[in-house]
Design an enzyme around this catalytic site. Structure first.
Site, PDB file in Angstrom:
ATOM      1  N   LYS A   1       0.801  -1.091   0.184  1.00 13.02           N
ATOM      2  CA  LYS A   1      -0.068  -0.050  -0.084  1.00 13.02           C
ATOM      3  C   LYS A   1       0.661   1.485   0.058  1.00 13.02           C
ATOM      4  O   LYS A   1       1.982   1.316   0.136  1.00 13.02           O
ATOM      5  CB  LYS A   1      -1.130   0.017   1.235  1.00 13.02           C
ATOM      6  CG  LYS A   1      -1.876  -0.994   0.960  1.00 13.02           C
ATOM      7  CD  LYS A   1      -2.773  -1.185  -0.118  1.00 13.02           C
ATOM      8  CE  LYS A   1      -4.014  -2.290  -0.092  1.00 13.02           C
ATOM      9  NZ  LYS A   1      -3.467  -3.633   0.325  1.00 13.02           N
TER      10      LYS A   1
HETATM   11  C1  LIG Z   1      -9.656  -3.060  -1.798  1.00 14.19           C
HETATM   12  C2  LIG Z   1      -9.075  -3.977  -0.599  1.00 14.19           C
HETATM   13  N1  LIG Z   1      -9.654  -3.848   0.670  1.00 14.19           N
HETATM   14  C3  LIG Z   1      -9.285  -4.677   1.658  1.00 14.19           C
HETATM   15  C4  LIG Z   1      -8.145  -5.154   1.805  1.00 14.19           C
HETATM   16  C5  LIG Z   1      -7.657  -5.894   2.866  1.00 14.19           C
HETATM   17  O1  LIG Z   1      -6.412  -5.101   3.305  1.00 14.19           O
HETATM   18  P1  LIG Z   1      -5.448  -5.843   4.564  1.00 14.19           P
HETATM   19  O2  LIG Z   1      -4.551  -6.737   3.882  1.00 14.19           O
HETATM   20  O3  LIG Z   1      -5.007  -4.681   5.295  1.00 14.19           O
HETATM   21  O4  LIG Z   1      -6.491  -6.694   5.524  1.00 14.19           O
HETATM   22  C6  LIG Z   1      -7.355  -5.107   0.503  1.00 14.19           C
HETATM   23  C7  LIG Z   1      -5.709  -5.770   0.589  1.00 14.19           C
HETATM   24  O5  LIG Z   1      -5.186  -5.824  -0.462  1.00 14.19           O
HETATM   25  C8  LIG Z   1      -7.746  -4.245  -0.624  1.00 14.19           C
HETATM   26  O6  LIG Z   1      -6.960  -4.314  -1.726  1.00 14.19           O
END
Ligand SMILES: Cc1ncc(COP(=O)(O)O)c(C=O)c1O
Length: 384
Positions: free
Chosen positions: A183
């Site tokens: 990210k």
């Molecule tokens: C659109 C979206 N939502 C939620 C998430 C979940 O994030 P995390 O990996 O911090 O749980 C991601 C992770 O890639 C994502 O791309």
């Protein structure tokens, strides 16, 4: 000399950030503490959010949100299929039903008129996604949610540093950010729940740490009062300070890193525009600031006579990494078998799911790296 592999993404970490993590490791307090509080405060300053709760991931944020809203069997949550599987998984795990909406064919973002026909008396929540770092068109989405009195929570996993009509993502409403290493900023793994609703933020804070009546960290005692009481059974999603301190360093460089991402993205847009077989995502027409989390192209697979997976493999053979954001959730085995959604129900999602591919984009990429990608893409197309 062998050409080094260029990955899709690589976190940008400075020596200063490494030293700050080492300092926490030496400090005697490595779990949730003062650095978490500082990270939360900094996110509030940058986004304008009223309340922020640091978590171990955005997925944890979605889990706690569903619990805080008491969403369970018989309830429906509207969310795009064109997103990471974590949202639908959490909805399923709560016993509720994900109702998948289609997205705009060229921005991959949900629009209010796509959601409205899916609303029923069981709809308890709407979760649209700020896709790839562009902002959702929030005014119509918020108006719709208000009209039906259904909570709207923005999946802002991609959107740290984006804005909509000059309002930073996270400033109003409720938004969940991800700090996964791919990210725009990272804490190793991590996430941030931001809300203007203090009661909701308090519930998330409580559920984040066993459902105790006080936080994990008491600023007076530098620890947790052993008498802390369970108010509701909660979870264990608190972020360690050694992760939080990395995020503080990263946030100080957010603008500079996003600026670099934008330069790379604009170079791609310029250099790829002549290639008929490739169509980057379109930029929304409303006023917004893109934070360029991903650079997503769609392949003209008919003209190329090559599928997306072969295209990705051909780039890999040329030492270029790519990504797939995302294969539509409803096409994954579990969802395919459970919901049996027909090919025509989510046409824009299906169309893109077969054609999208993300090209390398990260702040430490050089312009030579960008040229390597463009050259490799052109070669793959010419050699097809
Ligand atoms: C659109 C979206 N939502 C939620 C998430 C979940 O994030 P995390 O990996 O911090 O749980 C991601 C992770 O890639 C994502 O791309």
């Amino acid at each position: 000399m062998n050409t080094p592999f260029l990955p899709l993404s690589k976190p940008s970490i400075t020596e200063g950030e490494i030293a700050a993590v080492a300092e926490v490791l030496r400090s005697g307090w490595i779990t949730t503490g003062a650095k978490n509080a500082e990270l939360e405060r900094t996110v509030c300053e940058i986004t304008g959010a009223k309340f922020a709760v640091a978590l171990t991931s955005a997925t944890a944020g979605m889990h706690l949100l569903l619990k805080a809203l008491n969403i369970g069997p018989g309830d429906e949550v509207i969310t795009p299929s064109m997103t990471w599987v974590s949202t639908a998984n959490q909805i399923e795990l709560c016993g509720a039903t994900p109702v998948f909406t289609d997205v705009n064919r060229h921005t991959l973002m949900v629009e209010a008129d796509m959601i409205e026909p899916l609303i029923t008396e069981r709809t308890r929540l709407i979760v649209p996604v700020h896709y790839a770092g562009a902002s959702l068109d929030l005014d119509p989405l918020r108006a719709l949610a208000e009209r039906y009195a259904i909570p709207l929570v923005e999946d802002a996993a991609h959107a740290m540093g984006a804005s909509y009509k000059d309002q930073p993502t996270g400033q109003s409403g409720t938004a969940i950010f991800s700090f996964h290493p791919i990210k725009n900023i990272t804490t190793g793994e991590g996430g941030m729940f931001c809300s203007e609703d203090g009661q909701l933020a308090d519930k998330i804070r409580q559920l984040r740490f066993h459902g105790l009546g006080v936080d994990a960290f008491d600023r007076e005692t530098q620890g947790r009062a052993p008498q802390a009481e369970v108010i509701v059974p909660g979870y264990k999603y608190n972020l360690p300070d050694m992760n939080a301190v990395l995020g503080i360093g990263q946030l100080a460089r957010l603008d500079a890193m996003n600026q670099k991402r934008a330069e790379i993205a604009h170079t791609y847009l310029e250099q790829l525009k002549e290639i008929d077989e490739i169509e980057p995502l379109q930029l929304p027409e409303y006023k917004m600031k893109h934070c360029w989390h991903l650079f997503v192209i769609r392949l003209d697979i008919e003209r190329l006579a090559m599928n997306r997976d072969s295209f990705m493999q051909a780039l890999k053979d040329k030492q270029i990494g790519t990504g797939l954001h995302f294969r539509a959730t409803h096409t994954q085995k579990y969802y395919r078998e459970k919901y049996d959604i027909s090919k025509t129900e989510l046409p824009n999602t299906e169309w893109n799911s077969e054609r999208i591919c993300s090209l390398p984009l990260f702040p430490d990429m050089t312009m030579e790296d960008v040229q390597r990608v463009v050259t490799a893409v052109k070669e793959v197309i010419a050699e097809k």
